[in-house]
Design a protein around this motif. Sequence first.
Motif, PDB file in Angstrom:
ATOM      1  N   THR A 141       8.479 -40.358   2.127  1.00 24.69           N
ATOM      2  CA  THR A 141       9.593 -40.447   3.072  1.00 24.69           C
ATOM      3  C   THR A 141      10.251 -39.090   3.278  1.00 24.69           C
ATOM      4  O   THR A 141      10.506 -38.671   4.414  1.00 24.69           O
ATOM      5  CB  THR A 141      10.639 -41.454   2.570  1.00 24.69           C
ATOM      6  OG1 THR A 141      10.035 -42.750   2.461  1.00 24.69           O
ATOM      7  CG2 THR A 141      11.812 -41.532   3.534  1.00 24.69           C
ATOM      8  N   VAL A 142      10.519 -38.401   2.184  1.00 21.42           N
ATOM      9  CA  VAL A 142      11.187 -37.100   2.284  1.00 21.42           C
ATOM     10  C   VAL A 142      10.277 -36.083   2.955  1.00 21.42           C
ATOM     11  O   VAL A 142      10.728 -35.250   3.753  1.00 21.42           O
ATOM     12  CB  VAL A 142      11.626 -36.602   0.893  1.00 21.42           C
ATOM     13  CG1 VAL A 142      12.207 -35.203   0.981  1.00 21.42           C
ATOM     14  CG2 VAL A 142      12.646 -37.555   0.296  1.00 21.42           C
ATOM     15  N   GLN A 143       8.975 -36.154   2.642  1.00 18.38           N
ATOM     16  CA  GLN A 143       8.037 -35.247   3.294  1.00 18.38           C
ATOM     17  C   GLN A 143       8.021 -35.486   4.801  1.00 18.38           C
ATOM     18  O   GLN A 143       7.984 -34.540   5.588  1.00 18.38           O
ATOM     19  CB  GLN A 143       6.634 -35.434   2.711  1.00 18.38           C
ATOM     20  CG  GLN A 143       6.455 -34.842   1.328  1.00 18.38           C
ATOM     21  CD  GLN A 143       5.084 -35.117   0.756  1.00 18.38           C
ATOM     22  OE1 GLN A 143       4.396 -36.061   1.159  1.00 18.38           O
ATOM     23  NE2 GLN A 143       4.671 -34.293  -0.192  1.00 18.38           N
ATOM     24  N   SER A 144       8.029 -36.748   5.181  1.00 19.47           N
ATOM     25  CA  SER A 144       8.022 -37.080   6.603  1.00 19.47           C
ATOM     26  C   SER A 144       9.302 -36.598   7.282  1.00 19.47           C
ATOM     27  O   SER A 144       9.268 -36.050   8.384  1.00 19.47           O
ATOM     28  CB  SER A 144       7.872 -38.591   6.786  1.00 19.47           C
ATOM     29  OG  SER A 144       7.905 -38.941   8.145  1.00 19.47           O
ATOM     30  N   GLU A 145      10.431 -36.805   6.608  1.00 18.92           N
ATOM     31  CA  GLU A 145      11.710 -36.377   7.176  1.00 18.92           C
ATOM     32  C   GLU A 145      11.812 -34.864   7.264  1.00 18.92           C
ATOM     33  O   GLU A 145      12.568 -34.330   8.088  1.00 18.92           O
ATOM     34  CB  GLU A 145      12.859 -36.934   6.332  1.00 18.92           C
ATOM     35  CG  GLU A 145      13.013 -38.446   6.449  1.00 18.92           C
ATOM     36  CD  GLU A 145      14.042 -38.998   5.494  1.00 18.92           C
ATOM     37  OE1 GLU A 145      14.491 -38.236   4.610  1.00 18.92           O
ATOM     38  OE2 GLU A 145      14.402 -40.187   5.622  1.00 18.92           O
ATOM     39  N   ALA A 146      11.077 -34.182   6.396  1.00 17.79           N
ATOM     40  CA  ALA A 146      11.145 -32.717   6.386  1.00 17.79           C
ATOM     41  C   ALA A 146      10.367 -32.099   7.539  1.00 17.79           C
ATOM     42  O   ALA A 146      10.529 -30.919   7.852  1.00 17.79           O
ATOM     43  CB  ALA A 146      10.611 -32.177   5.069  1.00 17.79           C
ATOM     44  N   LEU A 147       9.525 -32.886   8.166  1.00 22.05           N
ATOM     45  CA  LEU A 147       8.732 -32.381   9.283  1.00 22.05           C
ATOM     46  C   LEU A 147       9.532 -32.494  10.583  1.00 22.05           C
ATOM     47  O   LEU A 147      10.009 -33.562  10.936  1.00 22.05           O
ATOM     48  CB  LEU A 147       7.435 -33.169   9.428  1.00 22.05           C
ATOM     49  CG  LEU A 147       6.393 -32.975   8.330  1.00 22.05           C
ATOM     50  CD1 LEU A 147       5.239 -33.942   8.547  1.00 22.05           C
ATOM     51  CD2 LEU A 147       5.873 -31.550   8.316  1.00 22.05           C
ATOM     52  N   THR A 148       9.669 -31.401  11.261  1.00 20.13           N
ATOM     53  CA  THR A 148      10.259 -31.414  12.594  1.00 20.13           C
ATOM     54  C   THR A 148       9.123 -31.530  13.604  1.00 20.13           C
ATOM     55  O   THR A 148       8.236 -30.683  13.649  1.00 20.13           O
ATOM     56  CB  THR A 148      11.060 -30.122  12.861  1.00 20.13           C
ATOM     57  OG1 THR A 148      12.132 -30.041  11.927  1.00 20.13           O
ATOM     58  CG2 THR A 148      11.622 -30.109  14.274  1.00 20.13           C
ATOM     59  N   ARG A 149       9.141 -32.581  14.357  1.00 19.49           N
ATOM     60  CA  ARG A 149       8.096 -32.799  15.360  1.00 19.49           C
ATOM     61  C   ARG A 149       8.608 -32.341  16.717  1.00 19.49           C
ATOM     62  O   ARG A 149       9.766 -32.577  17.055  1.00 19.49           O
ATOM     63  CB  ARG A 149       7.702 -34.270  15.392  1.00 19.49           C
ATOM     64  CG  ARG A 149       7.011 -34.720  14.114  1.00 19.49           C
ATOM     65  CD  ARG A 149       6.730 -36.219  14.122  1.00 19.49           C
ATOM     66  NE  ARG A 149       5.938 -36.601  12.969  1.00 19.49           N
ATOM     67  CZ  ARG A 149       6.441 -36.830  11.757  1.00 19.49           C
ATOM     68  NH1 ARG A 149       7.742 -36.711  11.564  1.00 19.49           N
ATOM     69  NH2 ARG A 149       5.654 -37.164  10.750  1.00 19.49           N
ATOM     70  N   MET A 150       7.724 -31.722  17.454  1.00 16.27           N
ATOM     71  CA  MET A 150       8.154 -31.224  18.761  1.00 16.27           C
ATOM     72  C   MET A 150       7.023 -31.299  19.783  1.00 16.27           C
ATOM     73  O   MET A 150       5.847 -31.466  19.439  1.00 16.27           O
ATOM     74  CB  MET A 150       8.658 -29.780  18.638  1.00 16.27           C
ATOM     75  CG  MET A 150       7.623 -28.766  18.223  1.00 16.27           C
ATOM     76  SD  MET A 150       8.341 -27.140  17.840  1.00 16.27           S
ATOM     77  CE  MET A 150       9.076 -27.463  16.246  1.00 16.27           C
ATOM     78  N   THR A 151       7.411 -31.185  21.028  1.00 17.84           N
ATOM     79  CA  THR A 151       6.471 -31.143  22.149  1.00 17.84           C
ATOM     80  C   THR A 151       6.829 -29.948  23.026  1.00 17.84           C
ATOM     81  O   THR A 151       7.839 -29.274  22.815  1.00 17.84           O
ATOM     82  CB  THR A 151       6.563 -32.437  22.983  1.00 17.84           C
ATOM     83  OG1 THR A 151       7.908 -32.607  23.445  1.00 17.84           O
ATOM     84  CG2 THR A 151       6.157 -33.646  22.164  1.00 17.84           C
TER      85      THR A 151
END
Length: 232
Positions: A141-151
Amino acid sequence: MTVPTDRAYPANATNKVWQGKKSFLDKAKSSTKTGLGDTLKTAEASWKLIPWADLDASAKTAATPAAAEKLLATAKLALVKVNKAKADLLVAKEQAKQTKTNKALSKTAMAAAAQIQIDLNTAINRLGTVKVTDFETLVSTVQSEALTRMTNVRVQLGKDQVMTGGAATWDRKVLKVSGVVWKKGTANDIKGKKVVVRGDTAGNQNAEGVSRIFQNDMKLTAAAGNTAEFKV
């Protein structure tokens, strides 16, 4: 649930209780020297070494992936002690199983040994429910939250837009871009040079519902096909 609600060692499965159930003759005769008391001492001592707080994921939070991974590592070390306690309780349970049929003992002692076997089995089952899966979930969960996704990624060198990308993720260490299109030059032309990287952050809107813009000065570290990686 990472840990059971009941974390207490079974009260009737202690050497003190066991000795109290034996009569004077039980203690005096060589035929009643079962060894159960020693195994109960070992089992209880191992149980007391279990660091329950390190296994309770419901009481833990982590702001970074590194912090979550540290909690998981600590929980795994605690689980080793749980398994040691479980093994020692199994030894004591088997000893109680043999002891309850020792006809040289008084009926009271035999009945106590039978109850000890039951109580130890219940405790062993409780230990069997202890897992570290909640900590593994926390890490994910924390790893996923740490990722900033962008387009809509744009890379600019000076006044020139040299590259665009369809999507990217930023884990605060490496920016990985896919759907790369080189607008001017090639990867070799910007490698080692400081460029400005911008992107629309997906699912990260401000109070007005407008996507925030990611922007950072970075350098290209790798490129292959339609992918590229940047670091600060």
